[in-house]
Design a protein around this motif. Structure first.
Motif, short mmCIF file in Angstrom:
data_model
loop_
_atom_site.label_atom_id
_atom_site.label_comp_id
_atom_site.label_asym_id
_atom_site.label_seq_id
_atom_site.Cartn_x
_atom_site.Cartn_y
_atom_site.Cartn_z
N GLY A 20 65.23 14.46 51.04
CA GLY A 20 66.42 14.12 51.83
C GLY A 20 67.48 15.16 51.59
O GLY A 20 67.42 16.26 52.11
N GLN A 21 68.43 14.82 50.78
CA GLN A 21 69.49 15.74 50.37
C GLN A 21 69.51 15.74 48.85
O GLN A 21 69.02 14.80 48.21
CB GLN A 21 70.84 15.27 50.89
CG GLN A 21 70.94 15.27 52.39
CD GLN A 21 72.28 14.68 52.87
OE1 GLN A 21 73.02 14.08 52.11
NE2 GLN A 21 72.56 14.86 54.13
N PRO A 22 70.10 16.77 48.24
CA PRO A 22 70.13 16.78 46.78
C PRO A 22 70.82 15.55 46.19
O PRO A 22 70.55 15.15 45.07
CB PRO A 22 70.93 18.04 46.46
CG PRO A 22 70.75 18.91 47.63
CD PRO A 22 70.64 17.98 48.81
N TRP A 23 71.69 14.93 46.98
CA TRP A 23 72.44 13.81 46.46
C TRP A 23 72.79 12.90 47.62
O TRP A 23 73.55 13.27 48.51
CB TRP A 23 73.69 14.34 45.81
CG TRP A 23 74.56 13.38 45.10
CD1 TRP A 23 74.28 12.12 44.69
CD2 TRP A 23 75.91 13.63 44.69
NE1 TRP A 23 75.35 11.57 44.07
CE2 TRP A 23 76.37 12.48 44.04
CE3 TRP A 23 76.75 14.71 44.81
CZ2 TRP A 23 77.64 12.38 43.52
CZ3 TRP A 23 78.01 14.61 44.28
CH2 TRP A 23 78.44 13.47 43.64
N LEU A 24 72.22 11.73 47.67
CA LEU A 24 72.48 10.75 48.73
C LEU A 24 73.50 9.75 48.18
O LEU A 24 73.15 8.82 47.48
CB LEU A 24 71.18 10.05 49.14
CG LEU A 24 70.12 10.97 49.72
CD1 LEU A 24 68.77 10.27 49.79
CD2 LEU A 24 70.54 11.46 51.10
N ALA A 35 71.56 8.26 54.71
CA ALA A 35 70.43 8.42 53.79
C ALA A 35 69.12 8.10 54.49
O ALA A 35 68.13 8.84 54.35
CB ALA A 35 70.61 7.52 52.56
N THR A 38 68.30 10.92 56.95
CA THR A 38 67.91 12.13 56.22
C THR A 38 66.50 12.00 55.65
O THR A 38 65.70 12.93 55.76
CB THR A 38 68.92 12.42 55.09
OG1 THR A 38 70.23 12.55 55.67
CG2 THR A 38 68.57 13.67 54.34
N GLU A 42 61.69 13.56 56.14
CA GLU A 42 60.74 13.93 55.10
C GLU A 42 59.33 13.46 55.46
O GLU A 42 59.15 12.50 56.20
CB GLU A 42 61.14 13.33 53.75
CG GLU A 42 62.41 13.89 53.17
CD GLU A 42 62.27 15.32 52.67
OE1 GLU A 42 61.13 15.80 52.46
OE2 GLU A 42 63.32 15.96 52.48
#
Length: 131
Positions: A20-24, A35, A38, A42
């Motif tokens: 997803g992202q480094p930090w959701l 989230a 994102t 994947e």
């Protein structure tokens, strides 16, 4: 790893790749929906094997049940592998809280099938209601 916590440093210590992202981060209107969207980008095979970091006591937590459901997961599909205590940070985290590292217990094949099924059931273009 899927980081649904409030402080991304643990992922770097564990030397893992973020899905997803480094930090959701949560705690804002629409943050759980972001989230979900994102993570929807994947690959189900990667999501099926991913460990999850959560911080349910954090003021910035995400709705983990909705986020996990978006890729066919649920609380029963994971066990707590480790617990971490976050430090107090003036102006940001006035109280310490716990983070939980969740290890998947389903086979990657079954989890992948659940992910594909969850995606098939989601109407095209419809956002998840996760707030």
């Amino acid at each position: 790893m899927i980081d649904l916590s409030d402080s991304p440093t643990l992922m770097y210590v564990l030397e893992t790749r973020a899905l997803g992202q480094p930090w959701l981060i949560g705690g804002y209107p629409g943050s759980s929906a972001v989230a979900v969207e994102t993570l929807g980008l994947e690959n189900c095979a990667d999501l099926a094997k991913a460990w999850i970091l959560i911080a349910p006591e954090s003021p910035r937590h995400l709705d983990q049940a909705s986020v996990m459901a978006s890729f066919g997961g649920g609380q029963a599909d994971y066990v707590v592998a480790a617990t971490f205590e976050t430090p107090i940070i003036d102006g940001y985290f006035p109280n310490a809280h716990r983070q939980f590292l969740l290890k998947p217990v389903r086979s990657a094949e079954l989890a992948g099938q659940s992910c594909h099924e969850a995606r098939r059931q989601r109407p095209a273009g419809q956002k998840w209601s996760t707030e």
